[in-house]
Design a protein around this motif. Structure first.
Motif, short mmCIF file in Angstrom:
data_model
loop_
_atom_site.label_atom_id
_atom_site.label_comp_id
_atom_site.label_asym_id
_atom_site.label_seq_id
_atom_site.Cartn_x
_atom_site.Cartn_y
_atom_site.Cartn_z
N PHE A 8 1.97 -0.90 9.66
CA PHE A 8 2.45 -1.34 8.49
C PHE A 8 3.92 -1.82 8.61
O PHE A 8 4.13 -2.97 7.78
N LYS A 9 4.79 -1.31 9.23
CA LYS A 9 6.21 -1.63 9.45
C LYS A 9 6.18 -3.13 10.18
O LYS A 9 7.19 -3.74 9.99
N GLN A 10 5.29 -3.21 11.12
CA GLN A 10 5.43 -4.50 11.82
C GLN A 10 4.97 -5.48 10.92
O GLN A 10 5.36 -6.82 10.91
N LEU A 11 3.93 -5.31 10.00
CA LEU A 11 3.64 -6.41 9.02
C LEU A 11 4.53 -6.77 8.02
O LEU A 11 4.62 -7.88 7.54
N THR A 12 5.39 -5.62 7.69
CA THR A 12 6.34 -5.76 6.62
C THR A 12 7.33 -6.89 7.21
O THR A 12 8.07 -7.58 6.50
N VAL A 13 7.75 -6.76 8.35
CA VAL A 13 8.88 -7.54 8.91
C VAL A 13 8.23 -9.25 8.86
O VAL A 13 8.96 -9.98 8.74
N ASN A 14 7.05 -9.60 8.91
CA ASN A 14 6.58 -10.52 8.83
C ASN A 14 6.02 -11.11 7.27
O ASN A 14 4.90 -11.80 7.17
N ASP A 15 6.69 -10.38 6.26
CA ASP A 15 6.17 -10.79 4.95
C ASP A 15 4.97 -10.35 4.38
O ASP A 15 4.11 -11.33 3.81
N PHE A 16 4.42 -9.31 4.80
CA PHE A 16 3.09 -8.77 4.75
C PHE A 16 2.96 -8.84 3.11
O PHE A 16 3.74 -8.27 2.25
N PRO A 73 0.96 -1.15 0.08
CA PRO A 73 -0.06 0.00 -0.08
C PRO A 73 0.77 1.13 -0.20
O PRO A 73 0.66 1.94 1.05
N ILE A 74 1.90 1.43 -1.15
CA ILE A 74 2.46 2.53 -1.11
C ILE A 74 1.64 3.83 -1.45
O ILE A 74 1.98 5.10 -1.40
N GLY A 75 0.44 3.70 -1.82
CA GLY A 75 -0.42 4.64 -2.33
C GLY A 75 -0.86 5.90 -1.46
O GLY A 75 -1.29 6.71 -1.63
N PHE A 76 -0.73 5.42 0.23
CA PHE A 76 -0.90 6.28 0.99
C PHE A 76 -0.07 7.63 1.00
O PHE A 76 -0.37 8.72 1.46
N ASP A 77 1.07 7.44 0.32
CA ASP A 77 1.91 8.42 0.09
C ASP A 77 1.33 9.66 -0.82
O ASP A 77 1.65 10.82 -1.09
N LEU A 78 0.27 9.42 -1.39
CA LEU A 78 -0.61 10.10 -2.56
C LEU A 78 -1.85 10.81 -1.73
O LEU A 78 -2.33 11.32 -2.33
N LEU A 79 -2.33 10.54 -0.57
CA LEU A 79 -3.26 10.87 -0.05
C LEU A 79 -2.97 11.80 1.15
O LEU A 79 -1.86 11.83 1.49
#
Length: 230
Positions: free
Chosen positions: A215-223, A148-154
């Motif tokens: 989101f950072k926590q989820l990416t650690v677990n291969d989100f 969800p990188i789109g949050f940088d555009l909102l």
């Protein structure tokens, strides 16, 4: 075989922007020097001897457009021998995401103008910049479908419909809204605020915000985030 080389290294930046319920846009500069003087191109330029690639692309963006990048990622290397008519130039390209209304763009150095263009209404681009732009657009669509990188555009706080419209605009497809909303909320990466947005006579909309820590926590677990289309 001779080992002599005369190769220069440059950086080019594809900067995407998005405004609520509008279209995906890209930042272009009008060149003030040859080649392609008066033509439109991506911001960029040669890397100086004492700077990193990242410093170079940030400097060129700031000098030519006045924009600082919220999200920046290396895209691809373009190096066909005749991509620049002056000499052999290898371009390390980047793509970034910004909120256009957060900046007052200002052209400088080699650029005589800088503007946001609707991605579907582009002028002819200099060099091989259309290829670079197309490559960046495909990367953005691909990445958005699993991260969800789109949050940088909102905006920092947004109605859920803005998030849905952003995804459909970039992906150029209709999404399964019910599934999308359910999945987003289940991950915990967006939070409902106690604020509402009321525009015109329509029904007031609850505002949400992005939870970066979650989101950072989820990416650690291969989100992995997957979107279902209609």
């Amino acid at each position: 075989m001779s080992g002599n080389q005369d190769i220069k290294v440059s950086v080019d930046a594809v900067v995407f922007g998005y405004e609520s319920k509008k279209y995906l846009s890209v930042l272009l500069i009008k060149r003030g020097v040859e080649p392609f003087k008066g033509g439109w191109a991506l911001p960029g330029g040669l890397v100086l001897n004492d700077e990193s690639l990242e410093d170079a692309v940030e400097r060129e963006l700031k000098e030519e457009t006045g924009v600082a990048i919220d999200y920046l990622e290396q895209l691809y290397t373009f190096g066909l021998p005749k991509r620049d008519p002056r000499n052999r130039v290898i371009s390390i390209s980047y793509f970034g995401l910004v909120k256009p209304n957060h900046f007052k763009i200002k052209a400088d150095t080699d650029a005589v103008d800088a503007q946001w263009f609707n991605l579907n209404e582009l002028p002819e681009l200099a060099f091989d910049h259309q290829l670079i732009l197309d490559t960046a657009h495909q990367r953005l669509k691909s990445k958005l479908s699993y991260q969800p990188i789109g949050f940088d555009l909102l905006n920092d706080e947004f109605p859920f419909s803005d998030l849905e419209n952003l995804y459909m605009t970039i992906l150029e497809k209709e999404i399964d809204r019910r599934n999308f909303r359910k999945k987003m909320l289940s991950f915990g990466i967006i939070e409902e605020t106690n604020k509402i947005e009321k525009i015109g006579s329509g029904r007031p909309a609850k505002l949400f915000k992005f939870n970066k820590n979650k989101f950072k926590q989820l990416t650690v677990n291969d989100f992995h985030f997957e979107i279902n289309f209609v």
